[in-house]
Design a protein around this motif. Structure first.
Motif, mmCIF file in Angstrom:
data_model
loop_
_atom_site.group_PDB
_atom_site.id
_atom_site.type_symbol
_atom_site.label_atom_id
_atom_site.label_comp_id
_atom_site.label_asym_id
_atom_site.label_seq_id
_atom_site.Cartn_x
_atom_site.Cartn_y
_atom_site.Cartn_z
ATOM 1 N N CYS A 154 -0.457 4.290 -3.626
ATOM 2 C CA CYS A 154 -1.358 5.268 -3.657
ATOM 3 C C CYS A 154 -0.182 6.658 -3.738
ATOM 4 O O CYS A 154 -0.850 7.657 -3.997
ATOM 5 C CB CYS A 154 -2.207 5.332 -2.223
ATOM 6 S SG CYS A 154 -3.449 4.154 -2.249
ATOM 7 N N CYS A 212 0.801 -1.486 -0.057
ATOM 8 C CA CYS A 212 0.095 0.038 0.071
ATOM 9 C C CYS A 212 0.733 1.120 0.001
ATOM 10 O O CYS A 212 0.616 2.174 0.807
ATOM 11 C CB CYS A 212 -0.932 -0.084 1.064
ATOM 12 S SG CYS A 212 -1.697 1.398 1.121
ATOM 13 N N ASP A 223 -4.192 -3.365 -4.695
ATOM 14 C CA ASP A 223 -3.389 -2.217 -4.820
ATOM 15 C C ASP A 223 -1.986 -2.369 -5.571
ATOM 16 O O ASP A 223 -1.101 -1.740 -5.282
ATOM 17 C CB ASP A 223 -2.934 -1.896 -3.419
ATOM 18 C CG ASP A 223 -2.766 -0.398 -3.008
ATOM 19 O OD1 ASP A 223 -2.833 0.549 -3.833
ATOM 20 O OD2 ASP A 223 -2.004 -0.250 -1.985
ATOM 21 N N HIS A 264 -8.926 -1.365 -7.107
ATOM 22 C CA HIS A 264 -7.981 -0.636 -6.635
ATOM 23 C C HIS A 264 -6.614 -1.059 -7.026
ATOM 24 O O HIS A 264 -5.958 -1.682 -6.549
ATOM 25 C CB HIS A 264 -8.048 -0.166 -5.180
ATOM 26 C CG HIS A 264 -7.075 0.496 -4.552
ATOM 27 N ND1 HIS A 264 -7.431 1.614 -3.548
ATOM 28 C CD2 HIS A 264 -5.739 0.786 -4.864
ATOM 29 C CE1 HIS A 264 -6.237 2.423 -3.218
ATOM 30 N NE2 HIS A 264 -4.944 2.028 -4.057
ATOM 31 N N HIS A 321 -8.587 0.618 1.700
ATOM 32 C CA HIS A 321 -7.972 -0.115 2.465
ATOM 33 C C HIS A 321 -8.836 -0.362 3.616
ATOM 34 O O HIS A 321 -9.028 -1.626 4.039
ATOM 35 C CB HIS A 321 -6.703 0.226 2.817
ATOM 36 C CG HIS A 321 -6.008 0.876 1.511
ATOM 37 N ND1 HIS A 321 -5.839 0.267 0.266
ATOM 38 C CD2 HIS A 321 -5.275 2.131 1.453
ATOM 39 C CE1 HIS A 321 -5.184 0.816 -0.466
ATOM 40 N NE2 HIS A 321 -4.685 1.943 -0.024
ATOM 41 N N HIS A 336 -7.832 7.043 1.072
ATOM 42 C CA HIS A 336 -6.841 6.146 1.662
ATOM 43 C C HIS A 336 -6.800 6.350 2.990
ATOM 44 O O HIS A 336 -6.418 7.297 3.557
ATOM 45 C CB HIS A 336 -5.613 6.436 0.735
ATOM 46 C CG HIS A 336 -4.435 5.644 1.531
ATOM 47 N ND1 HIS A 336 -3.498 4.764 0.830
ATOM 48 C CD2 HIS A 336 -3.948 5.739 2.541
ATOM 49 C CE1 HIS A 336 -2.512 4.521 1.590
ATOM 50 N NE2 HIS A 336 -2.810 4.994 2.766
HETATM 51 ZN ZN LIG Z 1 -3.502 3.372 -0.462
#
Ligand SMILES: [Zn+2]
Ligand SMILES: [Zn+2]
Length: 592
Positions: free
Chosen positions: A5, A2, A492, A124, A428, A397
């Motif tokens: 992002c 993650c 992700d 995502h 998330h 996020h």
């Molecule tokens: Zn994220």
């Protein structure tokens, strides 16, 4: 992990011919509204003419699927045939009933016992970033090299095959799962004749050998660089091969990447989406790493790709959306006659729990640190209100529960009582508390879970980051089911391996594959619920619930054919089911 992002290394001007704004072929600046409207009208009228003539020529089905199991997620649970016309579902039902739709020109696909599901959606995945990494770097991640020994052997093999002096560059290295940081000595033992750069899957770190330090011109007494880049040092005070943050990694990337041209970028996306189709996805949504000036070129590119694409822009680019708004754009409608759509606006509220930068209300395990959000609550409210003023939904996020509090406060303040803007999402929602699940339900907000967190990091969350009690409620899909709150599952990408089947399997089993333990069994969901989270509920979270996500008359004919029915294997085995074919809009995009 993650970090996708907010991972922008690949988006630096230095790496792109003509600057990053030209990534997909536009030199700079926004399209004019007039140019965009002209593009939309021209492509829409071409579509209308084509469709009208097709219907006049033939009243039957273009395509019939038969001979297997169809799970349409609408009407009855199972059907034995599916008819398609003009890229849309014409009928779903019994093979005998649908045989009336077969004409001399109907193409018949025999499932031969296989199972068709609605096209599987990853709501995502950072498509552009993942594409460039997929295309330009060697994947040395956990999925390919689960042990340090196998990874070391691979790097030595690469050195043996690579001419002296050329770079060896790996990506997706996971220090948490693949034996800890590399030392300078370890990489020098791989080769002193090649510069080596290994990029971590967390996006923030890399490790290099001595030859790479030499070629990048990093002096032994280097200090912190502008932008926060810095270098690790061992107990003796000498550089230890660790490279931290974007401005430091860029010193190496300019040597091994050369200039990324629009042709390279387009080929990378084409190749990556072909790979995505091979793992069963028919659609990807890119949250926030697309820029508004890429919308038109991306829409043109999208019709050549192996899956549908969708994207959100980042909140700091929201003014760039202005030329596109109206006619449903930004709320899921396709851009012109393309397989590309826009949905919502992205805000990155905090960091990553694995790096303890997600913002929590309680400290991390064995620590007094709680992480901190990227924005003050008042700033979050201002940004969310700005998005609401455009009539669009937000995707925020939030890895920590403190950030979820801030995000929900801002959404409640901006959207309370209003409708028609689409589903507001919490990306998330990793450490959402029970009360926050209920609050999301009350506010009409939905979470999307990175379920590979449980699959790959569940044991680390339990043993190192949060402790048993809090880890048991990570990615709390089961609580959503109990509350009647729809949720979705995502990878992700490039932060975890592509593939919806591993997400489904883990949502059902809650198994962490690193130590084979079950993390938070109370949060397990049924197979029905897990499949909904990558089909119909994912489509709804992208503003496309009326077009995608289930196989029913009038919807787009997107489907994924699996060798084995996921309802007929153990839930752990679902991740290994072979994807046989994927189809988008009635066209086969992948066949094994
Ligand atoms: Zn994220
Ligand atoms: Zn992301």
């Amino acid at each position: 992990m993650c970090q996708g992002c907010f991972n922008r290394l690949f988006l630096r001007d230095e790496l792109h011919s003509g600057g990053m704004a030209g990534l997909l072929g536009r030199a700079a600046g926004l399209p004019t509204r007039r140019a965009f409207v002209a593009y939309s009208v021209a492509t829409a009228s071409a579509l209308t003419v084509g469709s009208a003539s097709a219907f006049a020529a033939d009243e039957g089905a273009d395509l019939i699927l038969r001979g297997g199991t169809i799970r349409p997620l609408a009407g009855s649970a199972v059907a034995s045939a599916l008819a398609v016309k003009g890229g849309k579902v014409l009928a779903v039902g019994d093979e005998s009933a649908l045989s009336a739709l077969k004409t001399s020109s109907t193409r018949v696909v025999d499932l031969a016992g296989r199972t068709a599901l609605p096209g599987l959606i990853d709501p995502h995945c950072h498509t552009l970033l993942a594409s460039l990494i997929f295309e330009l770097l060697d994947d040395v991640g956990y999925a390919k090299y689960p042990t340090r020994e196998r990874l070391g052997a691979h790097l030595k093999q690469k050195a043996a095959e690579t001419p002296k002096g050329q770079w060896i560059v790996g990506s997706n290295f996971d220090n948490l799962l693949q034996g800890g940081d590399f030392t300078l000595a370890e990489l020098d033992a791989v080769s002193t004749d090649h510069p080596i750069f290994v990029w971590y899957t967390n996006g923030h770190d890399a490790c290099v050998n001595s030859e790479a330090l030499t070629i990048a011109g990093i002096p032994g007494d280097v200090g912190e660089l502008p932008g926060g880049g810095h270098f690790g040092r061992g107990p003796d005070g000498k550089l230890d091969g660790m490279v931290y943050e974007e401005s430091a990694m860029l010193k190496f990337a300019v040597h091994f990447l050369g200039k990324i041209t629009p042709d390279v970028a387009a080929k990378a996306v084409a190749d990556f989406t072909q790979h995505i189709a091979s793992v069963g996805n028919t659609m990807l949504h890119e949250p926030g790493t697309i820029r508004s000036e890429w919308i038109e070129p991306f829409a043109k590119l999208s019709n050549t790709l192996a899956c549908r694409t969708s994207a959100s822009v980042m909140v700091d680019d929201v003014k760039g959306l202005a030329p596109y708004l109206g006619r449903g754009l930004g709320k899921g409608a396709p851009v012109g006659d393309s397989l590309f759509s826009l949905y919502g606006v992205k805000i990155v509220g905090d960091g990553s729990n694995q790096t303890e930068t997600g913002a929590q209300t309680r400290p991390y395990l064995n620590s007094s640190a709680k992480g901190s959000p990227n924005f003050h609550p008042a700033e979050m409210k201002r940004m969310v209100a700005e998005v609401k003023a455009l009539g669009l939904p937000v995707q925020i996020h939030c890895n920590g529960d403190y950030t979820i509090d801030i995000a929900l406060d801002a959404i409640e303040a901006a959207y309370a009582g209003s409708t028609g803007h689409g589903v507001n999402r919490i990306e998330h929602s990793t450490m959402a508390r029970p009360d926050q699940i209920l609050r999301m339900k009350a506010l009409g907000v939905q979470p999307s879970f990175l379920m590979n967190h449980v699959r790959l990091y569940g044991a680390a969350y339990r043993d190192q980051i949060f402790g048993t009690e809090r880890a048991a409620f990570m990615d709390p899909a089961g609580a959503c089911v109990k509350a009647g709150l729809p949720f979705t599952l995502h990878t992700d990408g490039p932060c975890s391996p592509p593939g919806p089947l591993a997400l489904i399997s883990t949502a059902v089993t809650r198994r962490c594959v690193i130590d084979n333990s079950v993390v938070g069994p109370d949060q397990a969901v049924s197979l029905d619920d897990a499949i909904r989270a990558v089909t119909i509920d994912a489509a709804r979270q992208l503003g496309q619930g009326d077009r995608l996500g289930s196989l029913e008359k009038g919807k787009e004919a997107d489907f994924t054919i699996l060798e084995t029915d996921p309802y007929k294997v153990s839930p752990d085995a679902i991740a290994d089911i072979k994807v046989s074919e994927t189809w988008v809009k009635g066209e086969r995009k992948f066949a094994a």
